[in-house]
Design a protein around this motif. Structure first.
Motif, PDB file in Angstrom:
ATOM      1  N   GLY A   1      17.583  39.080 -42.957  1.00 31.92           N
ATOM      2  CA  GLY A   1      18.784  38.737 -43.690  1.00 31.92           C
ATOM      3  C   GLY A   1      19.837  39.805 -43.641  1.00 31.92           C
ATOM      4  N   PHE A   2      19.672  40.754 -42.771  1.00 30.95           N
ATOM      5  CA  PHE A   2      20.629  41.861 -42.684  1.00 30.95           C
ATOM      6  C   PHE A   2      21.841  41.391 -41.902  1.00 30.95           C
ATOM      7  CE2 PHE A   2      22.117  45.907 -40.784  1.00 30.95           C
ATOM      8  CZ  PHE A   2      22.419  46.544 -41.963  1.00 30.95           C
ATOM      9  N   VAL A   3      22.756  40.720 -42.608  1.00 29.83           N
ATOM     10  CA  VAL A   3      23.939  40.176 -41.976  1.00 29.83           C
ATOM     11  C   VAL A   3      25.151  40.641 -42.760  1.00 29.83           C
ATOM     12  CG1 VAL A   3      25.150  38.084 -41.299  1.00 29.83           C
ATOM     13  CG2 VAL A   3      22.659  38.156 -41.195  1.00 29.83           C
ATOM     14  N   CYS A   4      26.146  41.125 -42.067  1.00 27.28           N
ATOM     15  CA  CYS A   4      27.354  41.594 -42.703  1.00 27.28           C
ATOM     16  C   CYS A   4      28.527  40.762 -42.200  1.00 27.28           C
ATOM     17  CB  CYS A   4      27.573  43.075 -42.417  1.00 27.28           C
ATOM     18  SG  CYS A   4      26.211  44.109 -42.985  1.00 27.28           S
ATOM     19  N   SER A   5      29.698  40.963 -42.820  1.00 28.79           N
ATOM     20  CA  SER A   5      30.841  40.139 -42.463  1.00 28.79           C
ATOM     21  C   SER A   5      32.099  40.978 -42.357  1.00 28.79           C
ATOM     22  CB  SER A   5      31.038  39.039 -43.514  1.00 28.79           C
ATOM     23  OG  SER A   5      31.177  39.606 -44.804  1.00 28.79           O
ATOM     24  N   ASP A   6      33.063  40.472 -41.575  1.00 24.58           N
ATOM     25  CA  ASP A   6      34.378  41.081 -41.468  1.00 24.58           C
ATOM     26  C   ASP A   6      35.254  40.593 -42.614  1.00 24.58           C
ATOM     27  OD1 ASP A   6      33.909  42.538 -39.129  1.00 24.58           O
ATOM     28  OD2 ASP A   6      34.179  40.742 -37.919  1.00 24.58           O
ATOM     29  N   LEU A   7      36.308  41.338 -42.882  1.00 26.67           N
ATOM     30  CA  LEU A   7      37.278  40.945 -43.897  1.00 26.67           C
ATOM     31  C   LEU A   7      38.593  40.633 -43.207  1.00 26.67           C
ATOM     32  CD1 LEU A   7      38.020  40.556 -46.862  1.00 26.67           C
ATOM     33  CD2 LEU A   7      38.629  42.983 -46.947  1.00 26.67           C
ATOM     34  N   GLN A   8      39.087  39.413 -43.407  1.00 24.72           N
ATOM     35  CA  GLN A   8      40.338  38.969 -42.789  1.00 24.72           C
ATOM     36  C   GLN A   8      41.403  38.817 -43.872  1.00 24.72           C
ATOM     37  OE1 GLN A   8      39.985  35.359 -40.528  1.00 24.72           O
ATOM     38  NE2 GLN A   8      42.164  35.213 -40.111  1.00 24.72           N
ATOM     39  N   PHE A   9      42.577  39.361 -43.583  1.00 27.55           N
ATOM     40  CA  PHE A   9      43.680  39.294 -44.543  1.00 27.55           C
ATOM     41  C   PHE A   9      44.561  38.093 -44.221  1.00 27.55           C
ATOM     42  CE2 PHE A   9      48.033  40.315 -45.807  1.00 27.55           C
ATOM     43  CZ  PHE A   9      47.847  40.575 -47.159  1.00 27.55           C
ATOM     44  N   LEU A  10      44.860  37.284 -45.257  1.00 27.73           N
ATOM     45  CA  LEU A  10      45.711  36.104 -45.115  1.00 27.73           C
ATOM     46  C   LEU A  10      46.817  36.171 -46.161  1.00 27.73           C
ATOM     47  CD1 LEU A  10      42.887  33.408 -44.777  1.00 27.73           C
ATOM     48  CD2 LEU A  10      44.222  34.411 -42.909  1.00 27.73           C
ATOM     49  N   GLU A  11      48.045  35.931 -45.730  1.00 25.53           N
ATOM     50  CA  GLU A  11      49.199  35.936 -46.638  1.00 25.53           C
ATOM     51  C   GLU A  11      49.918  34.600 -46.550  1.00 25.53           C
ATOM     52  OE1 GLU A  11      53.190  38.609 -47.674  1.00 25.53           O
ATOM     53  OE2 GLU A  11      52.060  38.937 -45.804  1.00 25.53           O
ATOM     54  N   ARG A  12      50.160  33.990 -47.700  1.00 23.67           N
ATOM     55  CA  ARG A  12      50.850  32.713 -47.782  1.00 23.67           C
ATOM     56  C   ARG A  12      51.848  32.752 -48.933  1.00 23.67           C
ATOM     57  NH1 ARG A  12      48.402  32.660 -43.770  1.00 23.67           N
ATOM     58  NH2 ARG A  12      47.136  30.979 -42.831  1.00 23.67           N
ATOM     59  N   ASN A  13      52.769  31.797 -48.905  1.00 22.98           N
ATOM     60  CA  ASN A  13      53.728  31.631 -49.991  1.00 22.98           C
ATOM     61  C   ASN A  13      53.299  30.456 -50.865  1.00 22.98           C
ATOM     62  OD1 ASN A  13      55.435  33.730 -49.001  1.00 22.98           O
ATOM     63  ND2 ASN A  13      56.292  32.278 -47.503  1.00 22.98           N
ATOM     64  N   GLU A  14      53.808  30.427 -52.072  1.00 25.01           N
ATOM     65  CA  GLU A  14      53.468  29.331 -52.969  1.00 25.01           C
ATOM     66  C   GLU A  14      53.904  27.991 -52.367  1.00 25.01           C
ATOM     67  OE1 GLU A  14      55.184  30.275 -56.799  1.00 25.01           O
ATOM     68  OE2 GLU A  14      53.189  30.818 -57.555  1.00 25.01           O
ATOM     69  N   GLY A  15      53.039  26.982 -52.536  1.00 29.40           N
ATOM     70  CA  GLY A  15      53.311  25.661 -52.000  1.00 29.40           C
ATOM     71  C   GLY A  15      52.748  25.436 -50.613  1.00 29.40           C
ATOM     72  N   GLU A  16      52.375  26.493 -49.915  1.00 29.92           N
ATOM     73  CA  GLU A  16      51.795  26.355 -48.577  1.00 29.92           C
ATOM     74  C   GLU A  16      50.291  26.101 -48.677  1.00 29.92           C
ATOM     75  OE1 GLU A  16      54.960  29.272 -46.204  1.00 29.92           O
ATOM     76  OE2 GLU A  16      52.873  29.901 -46.493  1.00 29.92           O
ATOM     77  N   SER A  17      49.646  26.012 -47.524  1.00 26.88           N
ATOM     78  CA  SER A  17      48.198  25.781 -47.459  1.00 26.88           C
ATOM     79  C   SER A  17      47.543  26.829 -46.586  1.00 26.88           C
ATOM     80  CB  SER A  17      47.897  24.375 -46.923  1.00 26.88           C
ATOM     81  OG  SER A  17      48.401  24.233 -45.598  1.00 26.88           O
ATOM     82  N   VAL A  18      46.238  26.941 -46.702  1.00 25.41           N
ATOM     83  CA  VAL A  18      45.474  27.907 -45.927  1.00 25.41           C
ATOM     84  C   VAL A  18      44.140  27.283 -45.553  1.00 25.41           C
ATOM     85  CG1 VAL A  18      44.366  28.970 -47.941  1.00 25.41           C
ATOM     86  CG2 VAL A  18      44.691  30.304 -45.852  1.00 25.41           C
ATOM     87  N   VAL A  19      43.630  27.655 -44.378  1.00 26.28           N
ATOM     88  CA  VAL A  19      42.327  27.179 -43.901  1.00 26.28           C
ATOM     89  C   VAL A  19      41.374  28.362 -43.862  1.00 26.28           C
ATOM     90  CG1 VAL A  19      41.048  26.092 -42.029  1.00 26.28           C
ATOM     91  CG2 VAL A  19      43.385  25.343 -42.543  1.00 26.28           C
ATOM     92  N   LEU A  20      40.238  28.222 -44.530  1.00 30.55           N
ATOM     93  CA  LEU A  20      39.204  29.253 -44.543  1.00 30.55           C
ATOM     94  C   LEU A  20      38.020  28.757 -43.712  1.00 30.55           C
ATOM     95  CD1 LEU A  20      39.272  30.173 -48.349  1.00 30.55           C
ATOM     96  CD2 LEU A  20      40.653  31.129 -46.488  1.00 30.55           C
ATOM     97  N   PRO A  21      37.856  29.248 -42.486  1.00 26.59           N
ATOM     98  CA  PRO A  21      36.724  28.815 -41.647  1.00 26.59           C
ATOM     99  C   PRO A  21      35.444  29.566 -42.021  1.00 26.59           C
ATOM    100  CG  PRO A  21      38.147  30.274 -40.401  1.00 26.59           C
ATOM    101  CD  PRO A  21      38.787  30.120 -41.752  1.00 26.59           C
ATOM    102  N   CYS A  22      34.440  28.830 -42.436  1.00 27.82           N
ATOM    103  CA  CYS A  22      33.136  29.409 -42.778  1.00 27.82           C
ATOM    104  C   CYS A  22      32.181  29.161 -41.614  1.00 27.82           C
ATOM    105  CB  CYS A  22      32.572  28.777 -44.053  1.00 27.82           C
ATOM    106  SG  CYS A  22      33.641  28.977 -45.494  1.00 27.82           S
ATOM    107  N   VAL A  23      31.740  30.230 -40.993  1.00 32.32           N
ATOM    108  CA  VAL A  23      30.874  30.136 -39.816  1.00 32.32           C
ATOM    109  C   VAL A  23      29.722  31.116 -39.997  1.00 32.32           C
ATOM    110  CG1 VAL A  23      30.709  30.322 -37.310  1.00 32.32           C
ATOM    111  CG2 VAL A  23      32.835  29.522 -38.368  1.00 32.32           C
ATOM    112  N   VAL A  24      28.526  30.684 -39.623  1.00 35.30           N
ATOM    113  CA  VAL A  24      27.344  31.535 -39.699  1.00 35.30           C
ATOM    114  C   VAL A  24      26.634  31.499 -38.359  1.00 35.30           C
ATOM    115  CG1 VAL A  24      25.697  29.766 -40.468  1.00 35.30           C
ATOM    116  CG2 VAL A  24      25.381  32.156 -41.194  1.00 35.30           C
TER     117      VAL A  24
END
Length: 366
Positions: free
Chosen positions: A19-42
């Motif tokens: 179970g020794f799995v680590c992850s990267d950190l991705q920075f996302l910037e949006r304005n109010e009223g917009e949308s964002v997609v968060l891809p979850c992959v393992v």
């Protein structure tokens, strides 16, 4: 299977099954009223996940949603149901989560956890490859240039200080500001206050001025200034801005400014955010280990080969000695026969000294 192949299999098993799995950190910037997609992959596994969580872990720690394989998502907060959608499925190790109609309150750190059945224990929780820091600006016109700084608990972060409007005027000091979520901007460090009568002040009792270090160095465009934040803790994670105080300028602004840094301080799992670097280090160590083992096997094999060559080269000597001994045995009786023919009065195995006294005895009798 050779020893090297066996060890390689063990190493692969360790990397893929633990179970020794680590992850990267991705920075996302949006304005109010917009949308964002968060891809979850393992990573692909022998046992496919049966579910996945999307969680927040900073400003508002909670479960955002859960999806069971081949079922609809269940949203943790009723108000999010109409603005969260998904595509994909946990069973194929991938799920895309779309959050629409963003507001400033959606600013937070997000991560995904895949659930995998473990027959011998509780279900395994496997973190996805990537975590996300989402910043939603309330004013699109006032969006800032935001950078990411990651450090460990007890570590430090270096923030460059820039002019509030990009002007290169005479610098009189620096000011450090911080904002946690939607809380008001607070001043942590002001180099001009109490100047000459004491050290620079800090308006926050939770961030002592002793933990702030100001440094300067000559640069291409003149003197550059930096602030080093020391002994950081996970609670210090926030948006920071270091601005230069210019002569004749005002330092009463309550905004962070145009150049902002999100300082992420990790606690127990520190060092796991940069998964690619960690995986590179582990893989490099594995390659070095396998090369050393391979070299050891080569040395052992050559040693055995040399001993084998020596044993084969000694065989003719043993055969020659055997032939010589056989010839000696054959010649021994013949040699004794010659000795017997020369000394007729002596037997082969006995000496005959009494023959020397035969003639004197005969003369005495006469």
């Amino acid at each position: 299977m050779t020893g090297v192949q066996y060890l390689a299999c063990l190493w692969t098993l360790f990397i893929t099954q633990t179970g020794f799995v680590c992850s990267d950190l991705q920075f996302l910037e949006r304005n109010e009223g917009e949308s964002v997609v968060l891809p979850c992959v393992v990573e692909q596994r022998n046992a496919s996940p049966f579910g996945v969580y999307l969680k927040r872990s900073w400003l508002d720690p909670r479960e955002v949603l859960f999806k069971y394989t081949n079922n609809n998502i269940s949203v943790g907060k009723a108000g999010d149901k109409n603005r969260i959608s998904d595509s994909g499925d946990p069973s194929i190790h991938s799920l895309n989560v779309t959050i629409s109609q963003l507001s400033a309150s959606d600013t937070d750190r997000y991560y995904c956890e895949f659930m995998v059945t473990n027959p011998s224990s509780t279900d395994d929780r496997i973190p996805a490859k990537t975590e996300f820091f989402l910043l939603v600006n309330a004013d699109a016109a006032g969006s800032a240039d935001i950078g990411l700084v990651e450090t460990c608990s007890g570590g430090s972060a270096v923030l460059p200080c820039v002019p509030p409007r990009g002007d290169a005027l005479t610098v009189e000091g620096v000011i450090l500001k911080r904002q946690r979520g939607q809380a008001p901007v607070e001043v942590l460090y002001h180099s001009k206050r109490h100047h000459g009568s004491g050290p620079p002040s800090s308006s926050s009792s939770q961030f002592p001025v002793e933990r702030v270090q100001l440094s300067s160095a000559p640069g291409p465009g003149g003197i550059t200034y930096k602030l080093t934040l020391q002994q950081l803790q996970p609670d210090d994670s926030a948006l920071y801005s270091c601005q230069l105080l210019l002569r004749g300028g005002s330092d009463t602004s309550t905004s962070l400014g145009r150049h902002v840094f999100f300082v992420s301080v990790q606690g127990d799992q520190c060092g796991c955010s940069n998964y690619s670097t960690l995986l590179y280090v582990i893989s490099s160590a594995g390659v070095v280990l396998l090369l050393l083992l391979l070299l050891g096997f080569v040395v052992i094999y050559k040693g055995k080969a040399r001993r084998s060559v020596k044993s084969h080269s000694q065989a003719p000597i043993y055969e020659e000695m055997t032939v010589v001994q056989s010839a000696a045995r054959k010649l021994q009786p013949r040699h004794l026969e010659e000795m017997g023919s020369e000394y007729t009065n002596c037997h082969v195995k006995k000496s005959c000294p009494e023959n020397h006294y035969e003639s004197p005895s005969d003369d005495s009798q006469k």
